[in-house]
Design a protein around this motif. Structure first.
Motif, PDB file in Angstrom:
ATOM      1  N   ARG A 242      -7.203   5.429   4.571  1.00 41.94           N
ATOM      2  CA  ARG A 242      -8.403   5.014   5.272  1.00 41.94           C
ATOM      3  C   ARG A 242      -8.020   4.048   6.402  1.00 41.94           C
ATOM      4  O   ARG A 242      -7.011   3.342   6.317  1.00 41.94           O
TER       5      ARG A 242
ATOM      6  N   PHE B 155       0.418   4.998   0.681  1.00 42.08           N
ATOM      7  CA  PHE B 155      -0.543   5.962   1.208  1.00 42.08           C
ATOM      8  C   PHE B 155      -0.284   7.341   0.621  1.00 42.08           C
ATOM      9  O   PHE B 155       0.842   7.810   0.594  1.00 42.08           O
ATOM     10  N   GLU B 156      -1.346   7.968   0.174  1.00 40.46           N
ATOM     11  CA  GLU B 156      -1.274   9.309  -0.396  1.00 40.46           C
ATOM     12  C   GLU B 156      -2.331  10.176   0.284  1.00 40.46           C
ATOM     13  O   GLU B 156      -3.354   9.681   0.747  1.00 40.46           O
ATOM     14  N   SER B 157      -2.088  11.460   0.344  1.00 34.49           N
ATOM     15  CA  SER B 157      -3.046  12.362   0.990  1.00 34.49           C
ATOM     16  C   SER B 157      -4.148  12.828   0.036  1.00 34.49           C
ATOM     17  O   SER B 157      -5.141  13.374   0.464  1.00 34.49           O
ATOM     18  N   TYR B 158      -4.014  12.577  -1.254  1.00 37.52           N
ATOM     19  CA  TYR B 158      -4.969  13.117  -2.217  1.00 37.52           C
ATOM     20  C   TYR B 158      -5.919  12.077  -2.828  1.00 37.52           C
ATOM     21  O   TYR B 158      -6.869  12.443  -3.491  1.00 37.52           O
ATOM     22  N   ASN B 159      -5.683  10.777  -2.631  1.00 40.57           N
ATOM     23  CA  ASN B 159      -6.509   9.790  -3.335  1.00 40.57           C
ATOM     24  C   ASN B 159      -7.330   8.890  -2.402  1.00 40.57           C
ATOM     25  O   ASN B 159      -7.718   7.794  -2.782  1.00 40.57           O
ATOM     26  N   ASN B 160      -7.555   9.301  -1.179  1.00 44.44           N
ATOM     27  CA  ASN B 160      -8.408   8.567  -0.241  1.00 44.44           C
ATOM     28  C   ASN B 160      -7.814   7.207   0.163  1.00 44.44           C
ATOM     29  O   ASN B 160      -8.545   6.303   0.534  1.00 44.44           O
ATOM     30  N   SER B 161      -6.489   7.044   0.060  1.00 45.52           N
ATOM     31  CA  SER B 161      -5.876   5.767   0.444  1.00 45.52           C
ATOM     32  C   SER B 161      -5.526   5.721   1.937  1.00 45.52           C
ATOM     33  O   SER B 161      -5.168   4.663   2.439  1.00 45.52           O
TER      34      SER B 161
ATOM     35  N   THR C 161       0.838  -1.192   0.000  1.00 44.14           N
ATOM     36  CA  THR C 161       0.000   0.000   0.000  1.00 44.14           C
ATOM     37  C   THR C 161       0.877   1.248   0.000  1.00 44.14           C
ATOM     38  O   THR C 161       1.795   1.371   0.808  1.00 44.14           O
TER      39      THR C 161
END
Length: 147
Positions: free
Chosen positions: A90, A82-88, A80
């Motif tokens: 969670r 994680f990005e702040s812009y694509n809802n990842s 995974t």
């Protein structure tokens, strides 16, 4: 969700009629499940993993007395990103990654316990055999010096 303290391996003795064997530990991905019958991997397609019921189901039940072992072997990778812009970012994604770390640590604990048991067996074997060697050496020395 927290990971419960558990042993990630279970062994069953088959009775010749039962085809379903429950998975008694957390398993989030069936790729991490290792199934063996009498310490050998069964042929591909001889069983299926039912994640909904949490069981391994054999197409043909193992023979009476066969040892069926189910073990979790988690690969310590991280897929995974994680990005702040694509809802990842969670909670489900974080929980899965963190659970995976705990699963890996539990498996390492099991490996350490098995290694310690083997070392203990080796020490005991050497202790008893060294004692026998000492007894034989004493008998041999007695025979040499009495001649």
């Amino acid at each position: 969700m927290s990971v419960p303290n558990q042993v990630p391996i279970v062994t069953y003795t088959a009775n010749g009629t039962t085809a379903s064997f429950p998975i008694t530990f957390d398993l989030h991905d069936e790729r991490y499940l290792v199934v063996t019958v009498n310490k050998e991997r069964p042929p591909v397609g001889s069983y299926a993993v039912n994640m909904e019921d949490g069981a391994v189901v054999f197409r043909t039940p193992p023979n009476n007395g066969d040892e069926v072992t189910l073990a979790r072997d988690t690969v310590p990778d991280r897929q995974t990103n994680f990005e702040s812009y694509n809802n990842s970012m969670r909670p489900e994604a974080f929980n899965y990654d963190l659970d995976k770390i705990w699963h890996f640590l539990q498996e390492q604990n099991l490996i350490d316990a098995i290694s310690l048991a083997r070392i203990k067996d080796e020490i005991e074997w050497r202790r008893t055999h060294d004692f026998n060697y000492d007894m034989l050496a004493q008998v041999r020395e007695k025979q040499i010096f009495e001649s």
